[in-house]
Write an enzyme that holds these catalytic residues in place. Structure first.
Site, mmCIF file in Angstrom:
data_model
loop_
_atom_site.group_PDB
_atom_site.id
_atom_site.type_symbol
_atom_site.label_atom_id
_atom_site.label_comp_id
_atom_site.label_asym_id
_atom_site.label_seq_id
_atom_site.Cartn_x
_atom_site.Cartn_y
_atom_site.Cartn_z
ATOM 1 C CG HIS A 278 -1.516 1.408 1.276
ATOM 2 N ND1 HIS A 278 -2.585 1.762 0.653
ATOM 3 C CD2 HIS A 278 -1.268 2.324 2.178
ATOM 4 C CE1 HIS A 278 -3.156 3.040 0.882
ATOM 5 N NE2 HIS A 278 -2.197 3.293 2.091
ATOM 6 C CB CYS A 279 3.249 2.498 2.432
ATOM 7 S SG CYS A 279 2.223 2.164 3.687
ATOM 8 C CB ILE A 280 7.067 1.476 -1.256
ATOM 9 C CG1 ILE A 280 7.337 1.451 0.075
ATOM 10 C CG2 ILE A 280 7.647 2.151 -2.164
ATOM 11 C CD1 ILE A 280 8.512 0.484 0.364
ATOM 12 C CB ILE A 282 -0.161 4.586 -2.971
ATOM 13 C CG1 ILE A 282 -0.514 3.341 -3.768
ATOM 14 C CG2 ILE A 282 -1.067 5.517 -2.579
ATOM 15 C CD1 ILE A 282 -1.555 2.592 -3.375
ATOM 16 C CG ASP A 283 2.250 6.278 1.423
ATOM 17 O OD1 ASP A 283 1.138 5.990 1.250
ATOM 18 O OD2 ASP A 283 2.824 5.984 2.896
#
Length: 442
Positions: A278-280, A282-283
């Site tokens: 989810h993080c890398i 998208i953030d």
């Protein structure tokens, strides 16, 4: 002592003696472990989630998050320290609320904050004096102050820092890790006001080993984006290095291992078939989107994103070329993809590059199968596949085996022996794969 001092003092006392009632909104891979940590610290915790099946599972003591064993969850549920509900009215009795809801990107590339908005609107009617609220969902700088604060205060006369306390604390969960978990990973917190920061620090400090207080919610929001932008850009760098080494006929894995012998000034990153989780992926794009509104282009982010999102097509070309060398067209060739999760030894499929690689292979009419010990079925973008039952039978039957996720449970020596052709995008075969005519490495 003024009224605001009395409110802070009373809330602080409830937090310190663990009589404060805690609510966690969103019971996914971030929210459920956090709820468990608060419950194990002695608080009475209620988890809130709109998905009935999750609520029922928790109340039966059955965990659906790999990092939380069912035995651990069941003990807390049976002791009355943790329960779950779909009913947001329980927030009326909460002293402390953590919001852990998803923040995906829309197909247009802008942040989808609908889950944060919905959670905030659900909380607003029950906001009361002496409540601390902490947002944990990854988002762009300014979300807590510019989006949440107005919603919480538009229908009441409560003031942040005086009557209630609003802060941001970025989640730092890395699914599947055993060394760094929710309880011992340092927790950054930053509030709307210094008083908000103090209260969030006090609350989280009762359950987590290390709390790092910063001066504002914007600093806390930005810190999370820096962490993942750092990783995204460095992964983009080594992915481009892999492409360059391919052109030069140089072994990228040997290059990286050689560079990693330097004891200072270098941090090892490895290439792969694309970014997942989810993080890398998208953030950093939250930050890029926010900066566009300020007439600034985040060039490093845009370039790294372009390289990383192009890696599945680079893998596709590797498979095509490998099959051509073997005298076979990709069309109708039997291709077995090993690993569907975005990283080893977990069941998390979010943004997994396997989805893109499988989709591209299907577009070119390959006969695609997959195996993943953690992911029994994939449904994505109009297609569905089940993990094959007999792994080694499929390895032997495949025209090409593509290693996408290097799960530790795979017997790579046996796979190397049985396969007729392997494209290894993760160096899963390690030294075994070097100088093997039937192995193509990224």
């Amino acid at each position: 002592m003024g009224m605001s001092d009395e409110i802070r003092s009373a809330l602080a006392a409830r937090i310190r003696d663990h009589s404060a009632k805690v609510a966690v909104m969103g019971l996914g891979y971030v929210g459920l472990p956090l709820a468990v940590v608060f419950a194990e610290a002695g608080y009475t915790v209620v988890g809130i989630d709109p998905i009935e099946s999750k609520v029922e599972s928790i109340n039966r003591g059955e965990s659906y998050v790999m990092d939380i064993p069912s035995e651990q969850l069941a003990a807390l549920v049976s002791a009355g320290k943790l329960r779950a509900t779909t009913d947001t009215s329980v927030l009326a009795e909460a002293d402390a609320v953590s919001i852990c809801v998803p923040t995906p990107l829309r197909k247009t590339g802008d942040p989808d904050l609908s889950f944060i908005v919905s959670a905030t609107e659900s909380l607003a009617p029950f906001l009361h004096s002496g409540m601390v609220v902490v947002l944990e969902s990854s988002t762009y700088p300014g979300t807590t102050r510019e989006l949440m604060l107005p919603v919480l205060t538009e229908c009441c006369e409560l003031q942040a820092g005086r009557d209630f306390f609003l802060a941001f604390s970025p989640e730092r969960v890395d699914p599947g890790r055993k060394d760094w978990t929710t309880i011992n990973t340092p927790k950054v917190v930053g509030g709307i006001t210094p008083q908000c920061s103090d209260m969030a620090e006090l609350w989280y400090g009762q359950a987590l080993q290390t709390v790092v207080k910063v001066s504002s919610c914007e600093v806390a929001e930005m810190s999370k984006l820096l962490e993942n932008t750092f990783r995204m850009i460095n992964i983009g760098l080594v992915n481009e290095l892999a492409i360059m080494c391919d052109r030069l006929g140089v072994d990228v894995w040997e290059v990286i291992d050689a560079a990693a012998t330097k004891p200072f000034g270098f941090m090892k990153f490895t290439p792969g078939p694309g970014l997942g989780g989810h993080c890398i992926p998208i953030d950093p794009l939250y930050l890029s989107w926010k900066l566009k509104s300020l007439n600034y282009t985040a060039r490093f982010i845009e370039l790294a994103s372009e390289i990383n999102t192009g890696m599945p097509r680079f893998v596709l070309r590797k498979v095509q070329d490998a099959l051509n060398e073997a005298g076979k067209p990709l069309k109708n060739s039997r291709v077995l993809v090993l690993g569907a999760a975005y990283k080893p030894d977990i069941d998390d499929m979010r943004e997994s590059p396997a989805l893109d690689v499988i989709g591209l292979l299907m577009q070119l009419k390959a006969d695609v199968r997959y195996h993943d010990p953690f992911v029994p079925k994939i449904e994505h973008d109009g297609w569905a596949l089940h993990s094959v039952d007999d792994l080694m039978k499929e390895v032997a039957a495949a025209d090409c085996v593509v290693i996408i996720t290097n799960h530790s449970s795979y017997d790579y020596a046996a796979i190397l022996e049985q396969a007729s052709l392997i494209v290894d995008t993760r160096n899963g075969l390690g030294a075994m794969g070097k100088n093997q005519s039937k192995v193509v490495r990224l």
